[in-house]
Design a protein around this motif. Sequence first.
Motif, PDB file in Angstrom:
ATOM      1  N   ASN A 170       0.825  -1.204   0.000  1.00 15.72           N
ATOM      2  CA  ASN A 170       0.000   0.000   0.000  1.00 15.72           C
ATOM      3  C   ASN A 170       0.861   1.256   0.000  1.00 15.72           C
ATOM      4  O   ASN A 170       0.524   2.255  -0.652  1.00 15.72           O
ATOM      5  N   THR A 171       1.971   1.226   0.727  1.00 11.79           N
ATOM      6  CA  THR A 171       2.882   2.370   0.757  1.00 11.79           C
ATOM      7  C   THR A 171       3.440   2.658  -0.630  1.00 11.79           C
ATOM      8  O   THR A 171       3.522   3.810  -1.058  1.00 11.79           O
ATOM      9  N   ILE A 172       3.808   1.608  -1.335  1.00 12.33           N
ATOM     10  CA  ILE A 172       4.347   1.765  -2.690  1.00 12.33           C
ATOM     11  C   ILE A 172       3.274   2.269  -3.649  1.00 12.33           C
ATOM     12  O   ILE A 172       3.508   3.150  -4.472  1.00 12.33           O
TER      13      ILE A 172
ATOM     14  N   GLY B 124       0.104   3.879  -3.091  1.00  7.88           N
ATOM     15  CA  GLY B 124      -0.488   5.199  -2.926  1.00  7.88           C
ATOM     16  C   GLY B 124      -0.330   5.796  -1.550  1.00  7.88           C
ATOM     17  O   GLY B 124      -1.148   6.619  -1.137  1.00  7.88           O
TER      18      GLY B 124
ATOM     19  N   SER C  23       4.692   7.842  -3.704  1.00  7.62           N
ATOM     20  CA  SER C  23       4.049   6.618  -4.180  1.00  7.62           C
ATOM     21  C   SER C  23       3.838   6.655  -5.687  1.00  7.62           C
ATOM     22  O   SER C  23       3.887   7.711  -6.326  1.00  7.62           O
ATOM     23  N   ARG C  24       3.579   5.510  -6.259  1.00  8.77           N
ATOM     24  CA  ARG C  24       3.411   5.400  -7.710  1.00  8.77           C
ATOM     25  C   ARG C  24       2.192   6.177  -8.204  1.00  8.77           C
ATOM     26  O   ARG C  24       2.261   6.867  -9.228  1.00  8.77           O
TER      27      ARG C  24
ATOM     28  N   GLU D  39      13.222   1.284  -4.502  1.00 13.14           N
ATOM     29  CA  GLU D  39      11.834   1.602  -4.191  1.00 13.14           C
ATOM     30  C   GLU D  39      11.350   0.822  -2.977  1.00 13.14           C
ATOM     31  O   GLU D  39      10.624   1.358  -2.128  1.00 13.14           O
TER      32      GLU D  39
ATOM     33  N   ALA E 121      10.121   2.473   0.587  1.00 13.57           N
ATOM     34  CA  ALA E 121       8.810   2.172   1.159  1.00 13.57           C
ATOM     35  C   ALA E 121       8.937   1.652   2.595  1.00 13.57           C
ATOM     36  O   ALA E 121       8.158   2.029   3.477  1.00 13.57           O
TER      37      ALA E 121
END
Length: 290
Positions: free
Chosen positions: A131-133, A135, A140-141, A203, A207
Amino acid sequence: DEDNPDYLVHEIFTQSFWKDHPLGKPILGTKETVRGFQQDTLFDYYGKRFSSSNMVFSAAGNLEHETLVDLVASRFAHLSAIGDQLAETAPQPVAKISLRNKKALEQVQLCLGVPSPPLAHELRYVTLVLNTILGGGMSSRLFQTVREERGLAYSIFSDLNPYRDTGSLCVYAGTSSDRCLQVIELIMTEFQRLKSETLPDEELRRAKDQLKGNIVLGLESSMSRMSNLARQEMYFEHFFGIDEIMNKVECVSSDQVMEMARFLFSPERVAVTLLGRLNGLKVTRNQLAC
C-alpha cells in the motif's frame, strides 16, 4: 457529511462493498434509525456489550501498574461476564460499479477498491508495504504518475481498512468527468505493474523506511501508545514491541509484494464508486481489467 464529497464517496462505496452487512451501515446511522431510537434499545445494547468479558483497559504514561489495576478492579469488578456478544458473520465483499450523479459537485469523486486481508493476517506487513508503494504518500506510484506526471488529479492516495475478519484496500481520487477514465486506466496499470514487475531495490527500501518512520511517529503520544496497547490486546492477545515490528517490516521481500498484488488485484474483485457531475460517464467491467 452529505456535503463532504470525499467522505460521502467512501460512505457510498462501503455500503455497496459490504452490502447487507453491519460493516456497510453508516456509522452515524440514518435519519430514520436515529429518529427511531428508544431508551430500551440503548439500554439493551449496553447490557449485552458492556460486560467484563468484552472489556480491555489500557493506559500509558506516568502510572503505577498495580495502582491502576486496583482502581479498575474497585470500579468494575461487580460486572458479570455474560460471554462474547460481538461475534458476527464475516461479510462477503461485492464488486459493484456504483455511479451517483451529483451536479452540485464540480469534480468526480472516485473510490476504487478490492478486498484485503484482516488486521491480524500473517502477511499484514506485506500488505502495508504494498500500500505504501501504491499510494501511501507523495513518493508513491499513484501520486507520481497521476498527479505529478499527468496532472489528472490534485488528490490521490490508497489506504488500507483492516478489520477483525476482513479488510479492504481503496484508492481515492478527485478529478474531472472527462479525465476520470484516464485515472482509472492508470490505477489499473499500476495494479498490473505490481503483479508482473519485480520491485526495484531502491523503491522497496524507500517504502520500508517510510512505513517504519510512520509507525514510530504514530507512537509518539501517550494516547497513541495507549490505543496501540488496546488494539494489540484485542486483536492479538500479545504485545509487539517496536523492534519486533520493525523487523517484520524489514523482512518483507519484493517477491512477497508481487504475490500479494496477484492475490489482491483480480479484475472480478474490483469495486468502483463514482460521485459527482458525471455528464453521462459510464464505467464497464472491461475497463477494470488489471
